[in-house]
Design an enzyme around this catalytic site. Sequence first.
Site, PDB file in Angstrom:
ATOM      1  N   HIS A  22      -5.949   6.884  11.417  1.00  0.00           N
ATOM      2  CA  HIS A  22      -4.842   7.630  10.810  1.00  0.00           C
ATOM      3  C   HIS A  22      -4.708   9.010  11.460  1.00  0.00           C
ATOM      4  CE1 HIS A  22      -5.716   5.246   6.888  1.00  0.00           C
ATOM      5  NE2 HIS A  22      -4.539   4.838   7.313  1.00  0.00           N
ATOM      6  N   LYS A  46      -2.979  -2.809  -3.504  1.00  0.00           N
ATOM      7  CA  LYS A  46      -4.333  -2.291  -3.256  1.00  0.00           C
ATOM      8  C   LYS A  46      -4.869  -1.501  -4.447  1.00  0.00           C
ATOM      9  CE  LYS A  46      -3.510  -1.843   1.723  1.00  0.00           C
ATOM     10  NZ  LYS A  46      -3.275  -0.886   2.818  1.00  0.00           N
ATOM     11  N   ARG A  96      -1.884  -1.396  15.057  1.00  0.00           N
ATOM     12  CA  ARG A  96      -3.078  -1.731  15.843  1.00  0.00           C
ATOM     13  C   ARG A  96      -2.909  -3.026  16.612  1.00  0.00           C
ATOM     14  NH1 ARG A  96      -6.469  -0.807  10.515  1.00  0.00           N
ATOM     15  NH2 ARG A  96      -4.529  -1.785   9.884  1.00  0.00           N
ATOM     16  N   SER A 133      -8.951   1.268   6.430  1.00  0.00           N
ATOM     17  CA  SER A 133      -9.552   1.819   5.206  1.00  0.00           C
ATOM     18  C   SER A 133     -10.319   0.727   4.468  1.00  0.00           C
ATOM     19  CB  SER A 133      -8.463   2.386   4.289  1.00  0.00           C
ATOM     20  OG  SER A 133      -7.772   3.413   4.928  1.00  0.00           O
TER      21      SER A 133
HETATM   22  O1  PNS Z   1      -1.384   2.352   3.982  1.00  0.00           O
HETATM   23  P1  PNS Z   1      -0.580   1.231   3.373  1.00  0.00           P
HETATM   24  O2  PNS Z   1      -1.230   0.750   2.089  1.00  0.00           O
HETATM   25  O3  PNS Z   1      -0.318   0.112   4.335  1.00  0.00           O
HETATM   26  O4  PNS Z   1       0.853   1.855   3.001  1.00  0.00           O
HETATM   27  C1  PNS Z   1       1.842   1.084   2.367  1.00  0.00           C
HETATM   28  C2  PNS Z   1       2.879   2.031   1.722  1.00  0.00           C
HETATM   29  C3  PNS Z   1       2.198   2.912   0.677  1.00  0.00           C
HETATM   30  C4  PNS Z   1       3.513   2.905   2.814  1.00  0.00           C
HETATM   31  C5  PNS Z   1       3.979   1.156   1.054  1.00  0.00           C
HETATM   32  O5  PNS Z   1       3.395   0.297   0.095  1.00  0.00           O
HETATM   33  C6  PNS Z   1       5.089   2.002   0.409  1.00  0.00           C
HETATM   34  O6  PNS Z   1       5.969   2.463   1.099  1.00  0.00           O
HETATM   35  N1  PNS Z   1       4.969   2.218  -0.921  1.00  0.00           N
HETATM   36  C7  PNS Z   1       5.927   3.019  -1.673  1.00  0.00           C
HETATM   37  C8  PNS Z   1       6.882   2.124  -2.490  1.00  0.00           C
HETATM   38  C9  PNS Z   1       7.962   1.536  -1.596  1.00  0.00           C
HETATM   39  O7  PNS Z   1       8.788   2.237  -1.038  1.00  0.00           O
HETATM   40  N2  PNS Z   1       7.925   0.203  -1.457  1.00  0.00           N
HETATM   41  C10 PNS Z   1       8.866  -0.535  -0.624  1.00  0.00           C
HETATM   42  C11 PNS Z   1       8.376  -0.604   0.792  1.00  0.00           C
HETATM   43  S1  PNS Z   1       9.541  -1.444   1.835  1.00  0.00           S
END
Ligand code: PNS
Length: 165
Positions: A22, A46, A96, A133
């Site tokens: 990150h 998660k 990645r 993570s």
């Molecule tokens: O690090 P991660 O867990 O892969 O991140 C995923 C994250 C938090 C970026 C994604 O779940 C997100 O954007 N969550 C906020 C809610 C939202 O906008 N959901 C629709 C995504 S298209």
Amino acid sequence: MTSETTTRCVCPGSFDPVTLGHVDVIRRAATLFDEVVVAILHNPAKRGVFTPDERRRLVVDACPEVPRLRVEIFENRLLVDVCRELDATAIVKGVRGGTDFAYELPMALMNRHLSGIETVFLPGDPRFEHISSSLVKEVARFGGDVSGLVTPPVRDALVERLQGQ
Ligand code: PNS
């Protein structure tokens, strides 16, 4: 001719916890945009080990040299609404490999569908390809050494939180 427009990207994620992968993406995003906002968001898929505020502090600690960086928590919000509020130019995500791309692409397309915002994918540095993570938490939970995968404060926080669980 110079432009007065400030470009601002959002690096979204769970950051539970932030890894060196990150940090690499955040640093590189800062070379492409005037401002970087790390947005700590909820991923319903998660379960968290650290609270949003703990995650925020660990990200701030991990990126002391990144210029014009903000690290903020956005609870129960759509990423596109956060981007609108911040007047973001783009979303930046590290990938990645093919598995990451397959996971990220529908989100990028959905975010563009909802608001028109583009996602910029930065290829992950191969040195960090194996770091996530989730894997870092698993290694730490069973007593493995996570040095070189996360910063020392994150390693210490993982040991304190997970060992013996
Ligand atoms: O690090 P991660 O867990 O892969 O991140 C995923 C994250 C938090 C970026 C994604 O779940 C997100 O954007 N969550 C906020 C809610 C939202 O906008 N959901 C629709 C995504 S298209």
